[in-house]
Structure formats: structure tokens, C-alpha cells
Design an enzyme around this catalytic site. Structure first.
Site, short mmCIF file in Angstrom:
data_model
loop_
_atom_site.label_atom_id
_atom_site.label_comp_id
_atom_site.label_asym_id
_atom_site.label_seq_id
_atom_site.Cartn_x
_atom_site.Cartn_y
_atom_site.Cartn_z
N SER A 23 145.46 75.73 56.98
CA SER A 23 146.65 76.41 57.53
C SER A 23 147.32 75.53 58.58
O SER A 23 148.55 75.45 58.64
CB SER A 23 146.24 77.74 58.19
OG SER A 23 145.67 78.60 57.24
N LYS B 244 144.57 83.73 71.02
CA LYS B 244 144.82 82.65 70.07
C LYS B 244 146.27 82.79 69.59
O LYS B 244 146.62 83.82 68.99
CB LYS B 244 143.84 82.80 68.89
CG LYS B 244 143.47 81.46 68.25
CD LYS B 244 142.36 81.67 67.24
CE LYS B 244 142.19 80.42 66.37
NZ LYS B 244 141.22 80.61 65.31
N HIS C 226 142.37 79.82 50.64
CA HIS C 226 141.91 81.20 50.89
C HIS C 226 141.90 82.00 49.59
O HIS C 226 140.96 82.73 49.29
CB HIS C 226 142.83 81.91 51.90
CG HIS C 226 142.84 81.32 53.27
ND1 HIS C 226 144.00 81.01 53.95
CD2 HIS C 226 141.82 80.98 54.11
CE1 HIS C 226 143.70 80.52 55.16
NE2 HIS C 226 142.39 80.49 55.27
N ARG D 151 134.75 73.90 53.74
CA ARG D 151 135.48 72.73 53.22
C ARG D 151 134.66 71.47 53.48
O ARG D 151 133.45 71.50 53.38
CB ARG D 151 136.86 72.65 53.88
CG ARG D 151 137.81 73.69 53.34
CD ARG D 151 139.03 73.78 54.19
NE ARG D 151 138.67 74.34 55.49
CZ ARG D 151 139.53 74.67 56.44
NH1 ARG D 151 140.81 74.47 56.24
NH2 ARG D 151 139.13 75.18 57.57
P1 ADP Z 1 139.36 80.78 61.08
O1 ADP Z 1 140.31 80.65 62.23
O2 ADP Z 1 138.43 81.94 61.20
O3 ADP Z 1 138.65 79.51 60.67
P2 ADP Z 1 140.98 80.39 58.69
O4 ADP Z 1 142.12 81.25 58.24
O5 ADP Z 1 141.29 78.99 59.06
O6 ADP Z 1 140.31 81.21 59.87
O7 ADP Z 1 139.85 80.36 57.58
C1 ADP Z 1 139.21 81.53 57.15
C2 ADP Z 1 138.04 81.14 56.25
O8 ADP Z 1 138.53 80.53 55.07
C3 ADP Z 1 137.08 80.14 56.86
O9 ADP Z 1 135.77 80.43 56.39
C4 ADP Z 1 137.54 78.83 56.33
O10 ADP Z 1 136.50 77.87 56.29
C5 ADP Z 1 137.95 79.25 54.93
N1 ADP Z 1 138.95 78.34 54.39
C6 ADP Z 1 140.09 77.92 54.97
N2 ADP Z 1 140.76 77.07 54.16
C7 ADP Z 1 140.00 76.93 53.05
C8 ADP Z 1 140.11 76.15 51.85
N3 ADP Z 1 141.13 75.33 51.67
N4 ADP Z 1 139.15 76.27 50.93
C9 ADP Z 1 138.09 77.09 51.14
N5 ADP Z 1 137.91 77.83 52.24
C10 ADP Z 1 138.85 77.76 53.20
#
Ligand code: ADP
Length: 160
Positions: free
Chosen positions: A129, A42, A18, A91
Site C-alpha cells: 500500500s 496512525k 490483499h 511477503r
Molecule cells: P498492516 O498495517 O497491519 O501491516 P496492511 O494493510 O499493510 O496492514 O497489511 C495487512 C496484511 O496483509 C498484512 O498481514 C500484510 O503482510 C498483508 N499483505 C500486505 N500486502 C500484501 C501482499 N502484497 N501480498 C500478501 N500479503 C500482503
């Protein structure tokens, strides 16, 4: 017009992946609003307040960043914040179908809003995450995948 991007997500918890997206998008927009989705259906490990505090600590001192929580549809939130850009990270290919479907739906709901994708950096393309939580739950180090404050919060959450 100022280019304001909303970066929506669960951020449960915030990872180095992130952070990398924010670091790279930061010079491209006048302002980035990190929208922490607080959806009651959620379940999350960290409360919206805890997630907010962790991101505030990580991004302390950064300019033109707002950290906020929201409920409901991302496009409605963008309109409320006068933003016409949804920022997302992509990703491995597994993200693609889901992100594509959501972006098409968002386009239907709000044609003036564009989804802006940044490809995950090689180093972070497998950082998630969900995986971080699972590894930390079993007492193994995730310190190279999350910022220090998040690592400490995970240790405290699972192992007191
Ligand atoms: P959501 O539940 O909306 O997917 P996340 O917190 O998992 O929320 O992810 C938020 C955004 O960040 C999404 O667009 C996800 O693809 C991106 N993201 C998550 N992890 C990574 C990473 N390691 N590298 C790049 N983008 C990421």
C-alpha cells in the site's frame, strides 16, 4: 464450531496482494472478517469509511465475508467477534520479523488465538500500500497492482 478468521490490516488502500490473500483463504474458512484498523495515532490517506467502501466494491457479491472497522488490539477484536484465527500475509523476508514478534505477543495476550500465515504469491510479493500510494502520488500508473476502483480512487485523491 464455525471457523471464523479475522484478516486485520490498514488496507490504505486495498491492493491486489490483499485480494489474493482473501481469495486463497476464502475456501479455508466458514467466514472471513476483514478488520480495518482505525487507529487514530496512525495517519491514513483514506478514511476508515472510504477504505470500507472500496473493499465493499471490490468484494461485492462474495459470500461469507464481513467488512468491519475496529480500534484497539486485534486479539480483543477477535474475541469480540468469536474468532480464533488471525489471518496475515507474509511477503518478502522483511515482513517476517515484525509479523513473528506480533504473533508471539498476540499468543501471550490470547493463547487460544492462532495466527495463520499465507505466503504472498510471487506476483504480489512486492505490492505494498505504501509504495502504491507513493507511485500514484507522482502520477504514475498502479493499475496492475490494485483493483480498478482503488486505482480510480487514488487518481481522484491525488489528481482530482
Ligand atoms: P498492516 O498495517 O497491519 O501491516 P496492511 O494493510 O499493510 O496492514 O497489511 C495487512 C496484511 O496483509 C498484512 O498481514 C500484510 O503482510 C498483508 N499483505 C500486505 N500486502 C500484501 C501482499 N502484497 N501480498 C500478501 N500479503 C500482503
Amino acid at each position: 464450531m464455525r471457523a471464523v478468521a479475522v484478516y486485520p490490516g490498514s488496507f490504505d488502500p486495498f491492493t491486489n496482494g490483499h485480494l489474493d490473500i482473501i481469495r486463497r483463504a476464502h475456501p479455508l474458512f466458514d467466514k472471513i472478517i476483514i478488520g480495518i484498523a482505525n487507529n487514530s495515532n496512525k495517519s491514513s490517506l483514506f478514511s476508515a469509511e472510504e477504505r470500507t467502501q472500496l473493499i465493499e466494491k471490490v468484494l461485492h457479491g462474495w459470500e461469507n465475508i464481513e467488512i468491519d472497522t475496529f480500534q484497539g488490539l486485534t486479539v480483543d477484536y477477535c474475541r469480540k467477534k468469536n474468532s480464533r484465527v488471525i489471518l496475515r500475509g507474509l511477503r518478502a523476508v522483511t515482513d517476517f520479523d515484525y509479523e513473528y514478534a506480533i504473533s508471539l505477543m498476540n499468543k501471550k495476550l490470547a493463547p487460544e488465538i492462532e495466527t495463520f500465515f499465507l505466503m504472498a504469491d510471487n506476483e504480489y510479493s512486492f505490492v505494498s500500500s505504501t509504495i502504491v500510494k507513493e507511485v500514484a502520488r507522482h502520477g504514475r500508473a498502479v493499475s496492475n497492482q490494485v483493483p480498478d476502483v482503488v486505482n480510480e480512487a487514488l487518481l481522484k485523491k491525488f489528481h482530482g
